[in-house]
Scaffold this motif. Structure first.
Motif, PDB file in Angstrom:
ATOM      1  N   ALA A 236       0.952  -0.882   0.477  1.00 53.64           N
ATOM      2  CA  ALA A 236      -0.369  -0.379  -0.154  1.00 53.64           C
ATOM      3  C   ALA A 236       0.586   1.439  -0.332  1.00 53.64           C
ATOM      4  O   ALA A 236       0.292   2.497  -0.221  1.00 53.64           O
ATOM      5  N   GLN A 237       2.341   1.313  -0.230  1.00 53.58           N
ATOM      6  CA  GLN A 237       2.536   2.261  -0.005  1.00 53.58           C
ATOM      7  C   GLN A 237       2.944   3.350  -0.616  1.00 53.58           C
ATOM      8  O   GLN A 237       2.677   2.808  -2.290  1.00 53.58           O
ATOM      9  N   LYS A 238       2.961   4.414  -0.892  1.00 54.27           N
ATOM     10  CA  LYS A 238       3.118   5.652  -1.817  1.00 54.27           C
ATOM     11  C   LYS A 238       4.022   5.240  -3.102  1.00 54.27           C
ATOM     12  O   LYS A 238       5.467   4.900  -3.005  1.00 54.27           O
ATOM     13  N   ASP A 239       3.809   5.554  -4.443  1.00 53.20           N
ATOM     14  CA  ASP A 239       4.890   5.086  -5.382  1.00 53.20           C
ATOM     15  C   ASP A 239       5.723   6.556  -5.638  1.00 53.20           C
ATOM     16  O   ASP A 239       4.824   7.664  -5.397  1.00 53.20           O
ATOM     17  N   PRO A 240       6.841   6.272  -5.309  1.00 56.43           N
ATOM     18  CA  PRO A 240       7.378   7.185  -5.501  1.00 56.43           C
ATOM     19  C   PRO A 240       7.389   8.085  -7.024  1.00 56.43           C
ATOM     20  O   PRO A 240       8.633   9.005  -7.131  1.00 56.43           O
ATOM     21  N   GLY A 241       7.370   7.130  -7.706  1.00 55.96           N
ATOM     22  CA  GLY A 241       7.421   7.609  -8.942  1.00 55.96           C
ATOM     23  C   GLY A 241       8.423   7.008  -9.929  1.00 55.96           C
ATOM     24  O   GLY A 241       8.882   6.265  -9.578  1.00 55.96           O
ATOM     25  N   ARG A 242       7.872   7.371 -11.592  1.00 54.87           N
ATOM     26  CA  ARG A 242       9.080   6.931 -12.771  1.00 54.87           C
ATOM     27  C   ARG A 242      10.677   7.070 -11.818  1.00 54.87           C
ATOM     28  O   ARG A 242      10.888   8.088 -11.770  1.00 54.87           O
ATOM     29  N   GLY A 243      10.901   6.229 -12.123  1.00 49.46           N
ATOM     30  CA  GLY A 243      12.513   6.523 -12.012  1.00 49.46           C
ATOM     31  C   GLY A 243      13.101   5.944 -10.456  1.00 49.46           C
ATOM     32  O   GLY A 243      14.406   6.309 -10.662  1.00 49.46           O
ATOM     33  N   ALA A 244      12.357   5.201  -9.517  1.00 45.72           N
ATOM     34  CA  ALA A 244      12.817   5.036  -8.494  1.00 45.72           C
ATOM     35  C   ALA A 244      14.088   4.417  -7.547  1.00 45.72           C
ATOM     36  O   ALA A 244      13.583   3.220  -9.005  1.00 45.72           O
ATOM     37  N   LYS A 245      14.950   4.614  -7.321  1.00 46.02           N
ATOM     38  CA  LYS A 245      15.042   3.087  -6.150  1.00 46.02           C
ATOM     39  C   LYS A 245      14.960   2.959  -5.806  1.00 46.02           C
ATOM     40  O   LYS A 245      14.011   2.734  -4.954  1.00 46.02           O
ATOM     41  N   ALA A 246      15.687   1.955  -4.823  1.00 47.29           N
ATOM     42  CA  ALA A 246      15.085   1.335  -4.277  1.00 47.29           C
ATOM     43  C   ALA A 246      14.763   2.012  -2.548  1.00 47.29           C
ATOM     44  O   ALA A 246      14.214   1.679  -1.979  1.00 47.29           O
ATOM     45  N   SER A 247      15.989   2.878  -2.786  1.00 44.34           N
ATOM     46  CA  SER A 247      15.882   3.847  -1.722  1.00 44.34           C
ATOM     47  C   SER A 247      15.002   4.836  -1.397  1.00 44.34           C
ATOM     48  O   SER A 247      14.739   5.408  -0.102  1.00 44.34           O
ATOM     49  N   ASP A 248      14.372   4.915  -2.742  1.00 44.65           N
ATOM     50  CA  ASP A 248      13.317   5.938  -2.947  1.00 44.65           C
ATOM     51  C   ASP A 248      11.841   4.830  -1.965  1.00 44.65           C
ATOM     52  O   ASP A 248      11.240   5.850  -1.311  1.00 44.65           O
ATOM     53  N   TRP A 249      11.869   4.501  -1.828  1.00 48.49           N
ATOM     54  CA  TRP A 249      10.727   3.497  -1.422  1.00 48.49           C
ATOM     55  C   TRP A 249      10.598   3.986   0.516  1.00 48.49           C
ATOM     56  O   TRP A 249      11.565   3.881   0.747  1.00 48.49           O
ATOM     57  N   ARG A 250       9.683   4.125   0.537  1.00 45.79           N
ATOM     58  CA  ARG A 250       9.098   3.871   2.508  1.00 45.79           C
ATOM     59  C   ARG A 250      10.158   2.542   3.034  1.00 45.79           C
ATOM     60  O   ARG A 250      10.969   2.544   3.504  1.00 45.79           O
TER      61      ARG A 250
END
Length: 305
Positions: A236-250
């Motif tokens: 359910a976590q928010k999608d950080p958007g296109r090109g996101a790296k692993a560290s961008d996800w909560r």
């Protein structure tokens, strides 16, 4: 010469419609409870709800009764696919352990082993369905309005995820889904134990299927619930958007998700939303297993005429 299929083939054939009907039953009975559960799980300790009842009342008051079935389209299709996949796999694994002789009794350990295998297989079907469901369930819109909603429905959500991250984005959360469903040994192992106990005490086959199914589901959820919390937080976590790296996800991994929950909320965080889940699991799974067993029994009787 009879043209009837062999007993093992009949078991395999009837498991498909029986599984489909089982999944539809789960949606009808259980989805409102599931919506409350997922919202409680994903809000965290300092979220907008004081408890399950407050979540239920706030949802209905602010968004209407229809909000309790928000995200129902993926499981409407999905639970039928998931239950048919799970129960067909379970049936085939049981037959494999029985050397294709359905009358051969299985031990509780063998039922548990078949359940584990079924859980592993169905995870690949369940992950995209549960991913879409979880993300849609945590959209909060007044009276069911889609105004300002990030996603207008499951198709829009799937398209945006694929556009941002490729088709594999639909299986984001496969790891925690496999972890959660590895506990299916507890569901089907305990179902065998409860069934034998109830039948010995004179309960009918229908009553046994419902009661044993409900008790087995309660046993399963009590053991597996922390893994489900992790799964739903990650999905359910928010999608950080296109090109996101692993560290961008909560929550980039199971370990990081578990660590964050433990650090911020303690062990209680792993059981947020447990009450509606526990209340839901007995009638939902009891009814679903009753439907599966009833249709399976009727099908076997038909094929064996």
């Amino acid at each position: 010469m009879s043209n009837s299929p062999s007993p093992s083939t009949a078991d395999r054939l009837i498991a498909i419609p029986a599984g489909i009907c089982s999944g539809a039953t789960k949606l009808l009975v259980g989805h409102p409870f599931d919506t409350v559960k997922v919202r409680m799980q994903t809000e965290g300790a300092h979220g907008r709800f004081k408890g399950p009842l407050d979540c239920l009342m706030s949802t209905v008051r602010g968004e209407g009764l229809r909000a309790l079935y928000r995200g129902a389209t993926p499981p409407l299709i999905g639970w039928t696919l998931m239950d048919s996949t799970q129960l067909v796999t379970l049936t085939n694994l049981r037959l494999l352990l029985q050397s294709n002789h359905p009358s051969t009794p299985l031990s509780t350990a063998e039922h548990a082993l078949a359940g584990t295998g079924a859980g592993f297989v169905v995870s690949f079907v369940a992950t995209p369905i549960e991913l879409l469901k979880a993300k849609l369930q945590v959209q909060y819109n007044a009276k069911g309005s889609l105004a300002g909603a990030e996603y207008t429905g499951p198709i829009d959500l799937a398209q945006k995820l694929v556009r941002n991250h490729g088709v594999t984005a639909l299986w984001h959360g496969l790891g925690p889904c496999l972890l959660f469903r590895s506990f299916f040994w507890a569901l089907w192992g305990s179902y065998d134990i409860y069934s034998k106990f109830l039948l010995k005490r004179g309960y009918s086959e229908s009553a046994t299927a419902f009661l044993a199914g409900g008790l087995a589901a309660n046993t399963f959820w009590t053991i597996s619930y922390p893994a489900d919390v992790i799964k739903n937080r990650m999905m359910a976590q928010k999608d950080p958007g296109r090109g996101a790296k692993a560290s961008d996800w909560r929550y980039p991994s199971i370990r990081s998700c578990a660590s964050q929950i433990l650090r911020a909320e303690g062990m209680k965080g792993f059981y947020r939303g447990f009450v509606p889940c526990f209340l839901r699991s007995f009638p939902t799974n009891g009814a679903a297993i009753l439907v599966f067993e009833t249709i399976s029994s009727a099908g076997k009787t038909y094929f064996n005429k």
